[in-house]
Design an enzyme around this catalytic site. Structure first.
Site, PDB file in Angstrom:
ATOM      1  N   PRO A   2     -46.556 -29.080  56.764  1.00 46.97           N
ATOM      2  CG  PRO A   2     -48.406 -28.875  55.375  1.00 46.97           C
ATOM      3  CD  PRO A   2     -47.942 -28.654  56.782  1.00 46.97           C
ATOM      4  CD  GLU A   3     -39.992 -30.180  54.745  1.00 47.67           C
ATOM      5  OE1 GLU A   3     -39.255 -29.889  53.804  1.00 47.67           O
ATOM      6  OE2 GLU A   3     -39.562 -30.522  55.856  1.00 47.67           O
ATOM      7  CE  LYS A  52     -42.914 -24.940  54.279  1.00 43.25           C
ATOM      8  NZ  LYS A  52     -42.216 -24.778  55.559  1.00 43.25           N
ATOM      9  NE  ARG A 121     -46.596 -12.413  51.771  1.00 41.53           N
ATOM     10  CZ  ARG A 121     -47.929 -12.336  51.615  1.00 41.53           C
ATOM     11  NH1 ARG A 121     -48.448 -11.318  50.984  1.00 41.53           N
ATOM     12  NH2 ARG A 121     -48.700 -13.264  52.125  1.00 41.53           N
ATOM     13  CG  ASN A 162     -36.788 -28.681  60.665  1.00 39.55           C
ATOM     14  OD1 ASN A 162     -35.738 -28.094  60.454  1.00 39.55           O
ATOM     15  ND2 ASN A 162     -37.092 -29.212  61.831  1.00 39.55           N
ATOM     16  NE  ARG A 258     -40.121 -26.726  62.710  1.00 39.21           N
ATOM     17  CZ  ARG A 258     -40.654 -27.059  61.544  1.00 39.21           C
ATOM     18  NH1 ARG A 258     -40.962 -26.138  60.660  1.00 39.21           N
ATOM     19  NH2 ARG A 258     -40.885 -28.317  61.244  1.00 39.21           N
TER      20      ARG A 258
END
Ligand SMILES: [Zn+2]
Length: 269
Positions: A2-3, A52, A121, A162, A258
């Protein structure tokens, strides 16, 4: 995977159902049982996303840090909750609703300091209002890596996956193989601003739509896209199909592990 818009939506889904409520917390699968026992009966006080990563805050006890990874799923339902299957890592439950988490890469109880280390991070997230795009530009503008790879690097910018990387580069006519240091500040600002708008729309509609009004199926008199990702896009998973703008063939190649999709005619900048 998932984005980011999906994870921000999941945070909102948790707030809608559980915020400020004493919540039953269990781990039917057993892998999170010790932490669940500490949290059981506590109030959910916050739910937020960064890229995410999903964070569920329980007052003084700490945060549940969730990363779905490739296979994780979060499902919601209304009470009464059915008996959980033994694949449920984490179940939250009130008298009105329940949420089941299955198959995540990460589900861990963490402290404020551990949570802050995760934020530190990660790059700025276009869906977090206070995040500063200059932090990403600082890295992009010094990098010999392609902009297509940089957009997928969560340390540079968090939450873009992506679909959004391919679509935002198309919308700005930018060749995905340009290096970060070759971009101008104005191009970066345009990319960031567009990602903020596109990803907010993604949260609202729960799908990714990136075509401008003049390129919708209705405006162009073309059939709508058929794809299990849904939404209207310019290039994502449209390899070898004609570009909506120039009619040329959409190309695909492997980039940052990807599939990248782009139009070599429209993306020359
Ligand atoms: Zn084109």
């Amino acid at each position: 995977m998932p984005e980011g818009h999906t994870i921000h939506r999941l945070a909102a889904d948790h707030r809608d159902r559980f915020l400020d409520q004493a919540t039953r917390v269990t781990s039917p699968q057993g892998k999170f049982s010790d932490s669940a026992a500490l949290l059981d009966g506590q109030r959910l006080t916050e739910a937020e996303a960064h890229g995410k990563h999903l964070f569920l805050g329980f007052a003084d006890t700490g945060w549940v840090h969730i990363h779905l990874g490739l296979f994780g799923k979060l499902g919601f339902g209304t009470a009464p909750a059915p008996p959980p299957t033994d694949t449920v890592r984490l179940r939250l439950r009130t008298d009105a609703a329940y949420a089941d988490l299955r198959g995540p890469t990460t589900c861990a109880l963490i402290t404020d300091a551990e949570k802050q280390a995760i934020h530190d991070r990660l790059g700025p997230d276009p869906l977090r209002h206070a995040d500063d795009p200059d932090r990403a530009w600082h890295r992009v503008s010094r990098s010999r890596t392609t902009i297509a790879a940089l957009l997928m690097d969560q340390k540079v910018i968090a939450g873009v996956g992506n679909v959004y990387r391919a679509e935002v580069l198309f919308r700005h006519g930018i060749d995905p193989y340009r290096t970060g240091r070759d971009l101008t500040p104005a191009e970066w600002t345009a990319i960031w601003t567009d990602l903020v708008a596109l990803m907010r729309e993604g949260v609202r509609l729960n799908r990714i739509d990136t075509v401008r009004p003049e390129h919708t199926p209705e405006a162009m008199g073309r059939p709508p896209r058929v794809d299990d990702h849904g939404g209207e896009v310019y290039v994502y998973r449209r390899a070898h199909q004609p570009c909506h703008i120039c009619g040329g063939e959409i190309r695909t190649a492997d980039l940052a592990a990807r599939n990248l999709f782009w139009c070599p005619t429209c993306q020359r900048r």
